[in-house]
Scaffold this active site. Sequence first.
Site, PDB file in Angstrom:
ATOM      1  N   GLY A  92       0.838  -0.942  -0.162  1.00 17.92           N
ATOM      2  CA  GLY A  92      -0.121  -0.459   0.297  1.00 17.92           C
ATOM      3  C   GLY A  92       0.936   1.015   0.158  1.00 17.92           C
ATOM      4  CB  SER A 188       2.933  -2.905  -3.706  1.00 12.81           C
ATOM      5  OG  SER A 188       2.594  -1.995  -3.911  1.00 12.81           O
ATOM      6  CE1 TYR A 189       7.197   2.311   0.056  1.00 11.73           C
ATOM      7  CE2 TYR A 189       6.608   1.125   2.487  1.00 11.73           C
ATOM      8  CZ  TYR A 189       6.973   2.115   1.323  1.00 11.73           C
ATOM      9  OH  TYR A 189       7.892   2.227   2.165  1.00 11.73           O
ATOM     10  CG  ASP A 390       2.631  -3.620 -11.635  1.00 10.08           C
ATOM     11  OD1 ASP A 390       1.512  -2.006 -12.065  1.00 10.08           O
ATOM     12  OD2 ASP A 390       2.969  -3.445 -10.905  1.00 10.08           O
ATOM     13  CG  HIS A 442       0.535  -4.151  -8.627  1.00  9.67           C
ATOM     14  ND1 HIS A 442       2.109  -3.601  -8.589  1.00  9.67           N
ATOM     15  CD2 HIS A 442       0.583  -4.213  -7.230  1.00  9.67           C
ATOM     16  CE1 HIS A 442       2.405  -3.163  -7.289  1.00  9.67           C
ATOM     17  NE2 HIS A 442       1.313  -3.292  -6.848  1.00  9.67           N
TER      18      HIS A 442
END
Length: 469
Positions: A92, A188-189, A390, A442
Amino acid sequence: MAPRSPPKRVSISHSFTSFFLGFLIPCINAAPLGPESDRVIKLPNQPATPSISQFSGYVTVNEEHGRALFYWFFEAQSEASKKPLLLWLNGGPGCSSIAYGAASELGPLRVGENGVDLHFNEFAWNQEANLLFVESPVGVGFSYTNTTSDLTKLDDAFVAEDVYMFLVEWLQRFPHFKTRDFFISGESYAGHYVPQLAELVYDRNNDTTRYPFINLKGFMVGNPVTDDNYDYTGIMDYAWSHSVISDEFYHNIKQVCDFKELYWSTECNALVNQVFDIYSEIDIYNIYDPKCLINTTSSATANKIKIDGFKRVTILAGGYDPCYSPYSEMYFNRPDVQTSIHADSRGEKWVSCKDSILNSYNFSVFSVLPVYEKLIKEKLKIWMYSGDMDGRVPIIGSRYCVEALGLPVKSPWRSWFHNKQVGGRIVEYEGLTLVTVRGAGHLVPLNKPSEALALIHSFLSDEPLPNHR
């Protein structure tokens, strides 16, 4: 990720209370797998078969502040006593590992398209490992803090410390896994969360007089945020090379932006925001698939979706549904679901991603490449994988990051195969493996679940991905 703000460094305390000593005392008598109070008997609308051994609940990570992280754990489907423990984290910052990892991607139970039913996921990763999902940091999903000021202090160090504390306490609660091989994964993060947590575990493993030993063996990250310079350069290069932005726009960015700088100019920030505005027309996370046209209602008590005059997008072949997030929110906002998983929404609507966490998060680490350099030298097993559709954390940026490490090539770039088709590409360096997944965005386990299962199998078993049809 929001435009840059001034960096804020938070040091990690190395002093701990004496409760850690209990972690070091071996179990004298055989114990059950976990506490029965955490066992999930059956979720509403869960399929009758196959049977699933699952636990969920809270682990307190800071008594004084009243911080607790919510987890959902699935025992491996077979030979659980022989298989490793795998922790999954979403990013996030502010997105739920329950909404994404567990219920939409790689868990054994997926929320159906109506937001009501659960379906068994035949490509679940608990075929390969005992699978543990954690909602982190506090404030995300069902995880909470009783000290509001905690939410203003969130940064990478804060998150690593809390998840480390979670692991220590969770392993107390599930002692069978104390000596089990332990791996960390995420996307992701979590490209920041995972290597920094691995570094913290590694460092504290070197001082077992003060800290419990956690049998960390390695980590694997998907479409990972890694280094701001290379990641943002990759975003712009990918947008141009995939016809999202014009030649003129691209050349303007190249002239105005220097992503190596700690602070971007006003002109650069404006151009970057324009790129994301252009991407808003499509799904930046999966640029060739349809954009979800369903929105959740704004009512905190509503558990339904509205179509706003658009026809709902149908599920595409291969299992991808761009509207997975609203479905999870519908399901996990049900009181009977929350009761069955021992969750407490604390009077708030449960959401897949919390904007307030993203907006208040202190982005104090701009590159985790130094962590990679350190842990590669320490011989941890490290994989990085990337769906090649992505646009948000594109494969181009990940390749720039890996190339910056300057690692010797162990096995050159080649295709790997799955079900007689090219599954993607793979290159093995001394200390790190980079894998692409063809046609995935992603969220690789959502878009290409069978290929993702092949990846985690290869990563954990050391069986190479096939190099021919």
